[in-house]
Design a protein around this motif. Sequence first.
Motif, PDB file in Angstrom:
ATOM      1  N   ARG A  59      -2.597  -2.909 -15.821  1.00 33.75           N
ATOM      2  CA  ARG A  59      -2.547  -3.543 -17.133  1.00 33.75           C
ATOM      3  C   ARG A  59      -3.646  -2.959 -18.008  1.00 33.75           C
ATOM      4  N   LEU A  60      -3.319  -2.750 -19.280  1.00 39.80           N
ATOM      5  CA  LEU A  60      -4.338  -2.429 -20.272  1.00 39.80           C
ATOM      6  C   LEU A  60      -4.872  -3.755 -20.788  1.00 39.80           C
ATOM      7  N   THR A  61      -6.128  -4.065 -20.481  1.00 34.00           N
ATOM      8  CA  THR A  61      -6.688  -5.346 -20.892  1.00 34.00           C
ATOM      9  C   THR A  61      -6.912  -5.382 -22.397  1.00 34.00           C
ATOM     10  N   ASP A  62      -7.192  -6.557 -22.915  1.00 38.69           N
ATOM     11  CA  ASP A  62      -7.455  -6.687 -24.341  1.00 38.69           C
ATOM     12  C   ASP A  62      -8.726  -5.948 -24.749  1.00 38.69           C
ATOM     13  N   ALA A  63      -9.571  -5.648 -23.760  1.00 34.42           N
ATOM     14  CA  ALA A  63     -10.786  -4.877 -24.029  1.00 34.42           C
ATOM     15  C   ALA A  63     -10.550  -3.372 -23.920  1.00 34.42           C
ATOM     16  N   GLY A  64      -9.299  -2.963 -23.586  1.00 31.83           N
ATOM     17  CA  GLY A  64      -8.966  -1.548 -23.516  1.00 31.83           C
ATOM     18  C   GLY A  64      -9.236  -0.893 -22.179  1.00 31.83           C
ATOM     19  N   GLU A  65      -9.454  -1.694 -21.132  1.00 27.88           N
ATOM     20  CA  GLU A  65      -9.696  -1.150 -19.799  1.00 27.88           C
ATOM     21  C   GLU A  65      -8.426  -1.215 -18.962  1.00 27.88           C
ATOM     22  N   VAL A  66      -8.282  -0.264 -18.033  1.00 25.66           N
ATOM     23  CA  VAL A  66      -7.119  -0.248 -17.140  1.00 25.66           C
ATOM     24  C   VAL A  66      -7.462  -1.045 -15.887  1.00 25.66           C
ATOM     25  N   GLN A  67      -6.650  -2.049 -15.604  1.00 23.91           N
ATOM     26  CA  GLN A  67      -6.942  -2.999 -14.537  1.00 23.91           C
ATOM     27  C   GLN A  67      -5.752  -3.082 -13.578  1.00 23.91           C
ATOM     28  N   PRO A 303      -7.785   6.116 -33.374  1.00 23.16           N
ATOM     29  CA  PRO A 303      -8.669   5.069 -33.874  1.00 23.16           C
ATOM     30  C   PRO A 303      -9.995   5.063 -33.121  1.00 23.16           C
ATOM     31  N   PRO A 304     -10.996   4.373 -33.625  1.00 26.49           N
ATOM     32  CA  PRO A 304     -12.319   4.354 -32.977  1.00 26.49           C
ATOM     33  C   PRO A 304     -12.314   3.791 -31.558  1.00 26.49           C
ATOM     34  N   THR A 305     -11.276   3.061 -31.170  1.00 22.22           N
ATOM     35  CA  THR A 305     -11.219   2.501 -29.817  1.00 22.22           C
ATOM     36  C   THR A 305     -10.839   3.541 -28.763  1.00 22.22           C
ATOM     37  N   ASP A 306     -10.346   4.708 -29.192  1.00 21.97           N
ATOM     38  CA  ASP A 306     -10.004   5.767 -28.238  1.00 21.97           C
ATOM     39  C   ASP A 306     -11.247   6.593 -27.921  1.00 21.97           C
ATOM     40  N   PRO A 307     -11.404   7.052 -26.677  1.00 15.48           N
ATOM     41  CA  PRO A 307     -12.596   7.827 -26.292  1.00 15.48           C
ATOM     42  C   PRO A 307     -12.748   9.131 -27.064  1.00 15.48           C
ATOM     43  N   TRP A 308     -11.661   9.677 -27.572  1.00 17.10           N
ATOM     44  CA  TRP A 308     -11.708  10.990 -28.244  1.00 17.10           C
ATOM     45  C   TRP A 308     -11.705  10.863 -29.765  1.00 17.10           C
ATOM     46  N   TYR A 309     -12.182   9.723 -30.239  1.00 15.40           N
ATOM     47  CA  TYR A 309     -12.256   9.517 -31.686  1.00 15.40           C
ATOM     48  C   TYR A 309     -13.305  10.417 -32.324  1.00 15.40           C
ATOM     49  N   HIS A 396      -1.859   2.444 -28.222  1.00 17.88           N
ATOM     50  CA  HIS A 396      -3.190   2.874 -27.796  1.00 17.88           C
ATOM     51  C   HIS A 396      -3.060   4.310 -27.270  1.00 17.88           C
ATOM     52  N   ARG A 397      -4.027   5.160 -27.549  1.00 20.77           N
ATOM     53  CA  ARG A 397      -4.064   6.524 -27.005  1.00 20.77           C
ATOM     54  C   ARG A 397      -2.764   7.306 -27.259  1.00 20.77           C
ATOM     55  N   ASP A 398      -2.244   7.236 -28.483  1.00 24.95           N
ATOM     56  CA  ASP A 398      -0.947   7.849 -28.747  1.00 24.95           C
ATOM     57  C   ASP A 398      -1.019   9.211 -29.425  1.00 24.95           C
ATOM     58  N   ILE A 399      -2.199   9.854 -29.391  1.00 25.58           N
ATOM     59  CA  ILE A 399      -2.287  11.237 -29.858  1.00 25.58           C
ATOM     60  C   ILE A 399      -1.352  12.140 -29.064  1.00 25.58           C
ATOM     61  N   VAL A 400      -1.044  11.763 -27.815  1.00 26.61           N
ATOM     62  CA  VAL A 400      -0.203  12.600 -26.954  1.00 26.61           C
ATOM     63  C   VAL A 400       1.176  12.811 -27.546  1.00 26.61           C
ATOM     64  N   PHE A 401       1.628  11.937 -28.441  1.00 28.26           N
ATOM     65  CA  PHE A 401       2.948  12.125 -29.048  1.00 28.26           C
ATOM     66  C   PHE A 401       3.007  13.425 -29.849  1.00 28.26           C
ATOM     67  N   TYR A 402       1.864  13.870 -30.368  1.00 28.96           N
ATOM     68  CA  TYR A 402       1.856  15.137 -31.119  1.00 28.96           C
ATOM     69  C   TYR A 402       1.917  16.345 -30.195  1.00 28.96           C
ATOM     70  N   THR A 433     -11.586  14.167 -22.633  1.00 29.18           N
ATOM     71  CA  THR A 433     -12.032  13.768 -23.966  1.00 29.18           C
ATOM     72  C   THR A 433     -12.261  14.970 -24.868  1.00 29.18           C
ATOM     73  N   GLU A 434     -12.907  15.986 -24.355  1.00 29.99           N
ATOM     74  CA  GLU A 434     -13.177  17.177 -25.163  1.00 29.99           C
ATOM     75  C   GLU A 434     -11.892  17.884 -25.571  1.00 29.99           C
ATOM     76  N   LYS A 435     -10.929  17.976 -24.655  1.00 34.89           N
ATOM     77  CA  LYS A 435      -9.648  18.630 -24.969  1.00 34.89           C
ATOM     78  C   LYS A 435      -8.909  17.861 -26.070  1.00 34.89           C
ATOM     79  N   LEU A 436      -8.895  16.550 -25.968  1.00 40.10           N
ATOM     80  CA  LEU A 436      -8.163  15.757 -26.954  1.00 40.10           C
ATOM     81  C   LEU A 436      -8.889  15.703 -28.294  1.00 40.10           C
ATOM     82  N   LYS A 437     -10.208  15.775 -28.281  1.00 38.78           N
ATOM     83  CA  LYS A 437     -10.932  15.888 -29.553  1.00 38.78           C
ATOM     84  C   LYS A 437     -10.552  17.183 -30.272  1.00 38.78           C
ATOM     85  N   GLU A 438     -10.463  18.267 -29.498  1.00 43.64           N
ATOM     86  CA  GLU A 438     -10.087  19.563 -30.076  1.00 43.64           C
ATOM     87  C   GLU A 438      -8.668  19.511 -30.627  1.00 43.64           C
TER      88      GLU A 438
END
Length: 486
Positions: A59-67, A303-309, A396-402, A433-438
């Motif tokens: 589950r993706l928690t409301d805090a954005g962690e995978v549980q 968005p700022p909640t993603d690690p690669w923001y 959440h984390r939907d940059i992968v669609f591009y 994170t570095e790859k997705l920032k690029e």
Amino acid sequence: MALLFGTLAGGSLHAQDFDADATINIGSLYEPQNLDNTAGAGQGINEAFNSNVYEALFRLTDAGEVQPVLAKDFSVSEDGLTYTFKLQPGVTFHSGDPLTAKDVKFSIERVTSAESKSSRKNSLKTIESIETPDDATVVIKLASRSISLPYNLSYVWVVNDVAKDLTAAEDGTGPYKLAEWRRGSSLALARFDGYWGTKPSNADVVFQYFTEATALNNALLTGSVDIITSIQSPDSLSQFKDNPDFTVAEGKSTTKLLLAYNDRVAPFDNVKVRKALARAVDDAKLLKAVWGDYGSLIGSMVPPTDPWYTDLTGTDAYNIESAKALLAEAGYPDGFTFTLDTPNYDPHPIAAQFLQTELAKVGVKVNINIITGNEWYTKVYKAHDFQATLQEHVNHRDIVFYGNPDFYWGYNNPQVVDLVKQAEASQTTDEQTEKLKEANKIIAEDAASNWIYLYPQIVVSSKAVTGYPINGLNSQFFVADIKKAD
């Protein structure tokens, strides 16, 4: 105005302070189109069913962690290509059937099948095989490393492998079972007494659906609903913010309003045209008009909640003269005409009219075509029969669609495709994170879409209820911890 920040709104009520058999009435604008999240059901089904009716291995928690949820534990081979999952014992479906590894296999294959309409199936394409050596064990073998596999599996709801017609019925393992769905009106969930986990803090939950925000707000004011999952206008807040009978809670949003182009067709296959349109629109003015002091500008899909923001709001910032010059360079000195397909619910029609006015200043004529959510899914998402569209993306984390050229907007930059693939094959989260920032910087420079603004996430409730989620990641809304005072 008092705003609460955190993962759950309100303080904890003591056991004697809440009614464990209460019915929680939730107001929403997002009715599901059907009940199957692999059948183009829209964001409403995620809001009502995710972790409430159906559960996943994670589950993706409301805090954005995978549980872990249905996965009791798991291990990964040294080469990262084999994941072995052990299932929670004693789990039953609402029909009474026991959860087995075959159900998990069936559920994953539903998402990855050719017939699936899940936006996440491309993220699971590295799965080469799924084995079920016994009822409690699932072994997933990958063609290449997938650092996000547990995260991606949080989108795979585990269903009974003998369940029928999941677009109108359900058979999940969650704390609630479907009681009744009155199309166009409400969806009722009842506590499942055979639930394997912690018993919910209420007996029933009813999602009541509205087609416009004023009626939704009135329902809360009159006590017809206890919670509004997401306020749609700052004007609504004035009715609640100074009223001691209500709680206003502001969380973190992943919902982006996009002007998405069909990058396959002229003139939107021209990066200069896309960049010109981005520079021609005063996003800050629109945000202020719709949301006042709430929400924020966003220069990309991240968005700022993603690690690669990374803050990319300066890329193609508002500049009318530069927009005109780019259009001339692209071969459109006098502009052009296009049709904008937009859903019929707020704030899309208002945003469409704003864009129409803004783009007219650079000679671009916009014909607005207002359609329903179902029409949008069929025409735009499925058939790719559009020039441009307005849509909100909640994921959440939907940059992968591009990184998927087959996605509805058709953006296809081989460098981005490769970076997204490399990121998924990363051995560490830092490398990912570095790859997705690029990749994100390239997508922004290409103006693949026009990311207009990031919605605020504001939940308003009666003071009588607490324990609800406020961040709204992926439009999910966990209801099991909601308590209602006696």
